[in-house]
Design an enzyme around this catalytic site. Sequence first.
Site, short mmCIF file in Angstrom:
data_model
loop_
_atom_site.label_atom_id
_atom_site.label_comp_id
_atom_site.label_asym_id
_atom_site.label_seq_id
_atom_site.Cartn_x
_atom_site.Cartn_y
_atom_site.Cartn_z
N GLY A 21 2.90 2.20 10.54
CA GLY A 21 3.81 3.33 10.36
C GLY A 21 4.54 3.72 11.64
CB SER A 28 5.85 -1.86 11.56
OG SER A 28 5.36 -0.57 11.87
CD GLU A 68 -2.33 5.51 6.81
OE1 GLU A 68 -2.38 5.58 5.57
OE2 GLU A 68 -1.34 5.07 7.42
CG HIS A 109 -5.41 1.78 5.24
ND1 HIS A 109 -4.91 2.75 6.10
CD2 HIS A 109 -4.40 0.90 5.05
CE1 HIS A 109 -3.65 2.44 6.39
NE2 HIS A 109 -3.32 1.33 5.77
CG ASN A 144 -1.62 1.28 1.46
OD1 ASN A 144 -1.81 2.05 0.51
ND2 ASN A 144 -2.04 1.55 2.69
CD GLU A 199 -3.22 -2.67 7.29
OE1 GLU A 199 -2.13 -2.91 6.80
OE2 GLU A 199 -3.86 -1.63 7.07
CE LYS A 235 0.75 3.48 4.80
NZ LYS A 235 0.71 3.61 6.24
C1 PEP Z 1 -0.34 0.07 5.83
O1 PEP Z 1 -0.33 1.19 5.37
O2 PEP Z 1 -1.28 -0.69 5.53
C2 PEP Z 1 0.75 -0.34 6.72
C3 PEP Z 1 0.66 -1.50 7.32
O3 PEP Z 1 1.82 0.52 6.87
P1 PEP Z 1 3.28 0.19 7.49
O4 PEP Z 1 3.72 -1.12 6.91
O5 PEP Z 1 4.13 1.33 7.07
O6 PEP Z 1 3.10 0.10 8.97
#
Ligand code: PEP
Length: 251
Positions: free
Chosen positions: A173, A213, A97, A95, A9, A167, A11
Site C-alpha cells: 500500500g 504495490s 495488516e 497478512h 486481496n 509481502e 481488504k
Molecule cells: C496486499 O494487501 O496484500 C497488498 C500487497 O497490497 P498492495 O498491492 O496495495 O500493496
Amino acid sequence: MRQPVIAGNWKMFKTGDETRQFFKALVPAVVDVDYCDIVIAPPFTALTVALEAAAGSRIAIAAQDVHWEKEGPFTGAVSPRMLSGVGCTWVIVGHSERRQLFGETDESVGRKAAAVLAEGMEAIVCVGETLAEREAGRAETIVKKQLIDGLARLTASDLSHIIAAYEPVWAIGTGRTATPEIAAEMHGVIRRTVSETYGAEVAESLRILYGGSVKPDNIAALMDKLDIDGALVGGASLKPDAFRAIINYGK
Ligand code: PEP
C-alpha cells in the site's frame, strides 16, 4: 511446472453491490485465461455475492482471515467450517495488516493454516519483513521464522494445499515495490527453507506469490523471475481493468 496464481486481496473495501458490479466486468474479461489461477478475497460480507457472481468462471473466492476453532464464544470471528459452508475454497492467513493491527502471531498463523486445511480448503500463508527489520539486516531471519511457524502444524503432503506469499511490509500500500531482484532473492529463501524442512520435491512444487504495490506496469518484470509464481494484489485488485491487466501480464 507451477501454475501461476494472480490473487486479489480487497481488504476492507466493497459492499455487496460493488462486488456484483466488479464481477460483472471481470468475469467476461477473463473467460479465456487458462495460464494462471485467479483468486479474489472480498470481505466476509461480500463472500456470498462474490461466490454467486463467480460461479461457472475460473475465479476462486478466498476469505481474508479465519479463526482456527470450529465454533465457540469468539465474538466477531468466523470459523473454517462457516467459510467452507458458503463455498469458499481459499483463505489468506497471516497478512501483515492482521499481524500489525490485530495482534496476529506466528503461532496463530500456524493454527489458522492447519484449521483451513483440515476443513478441506487451501491457504495462502503470508510472510514478510518490516522496513526496520530489513534495514537491520534481519529480513531473511524474520521471513524464515514466520514461514517455519506458519507451516509448523503441516505435513509434506499438506503443502500441496498451501501457497506462500512474500509481502514485504514496506511495499504494501506504499506504492513502493520490491525490485524483482529483491523479491526473487526472498522467494529463493522461502523455497530453500521449505526444501530444508519438507524436501526438494515439495519445495519445487510450492507456489510463491509476491505482494506489495503490484500494478499492471510492474507485474511482467516480477513474473519474469524464476521463483515468482504470481502475485497477491491489494489496491490494484479493486478495479476490474487494472486487475485484468495484471492477469494479462504475459500477453
Ligand atoms: C496486499 O494487501 O496484500 C497488498 C500487497 O497490497 P498492495 O498491492 O496495495 O500493496
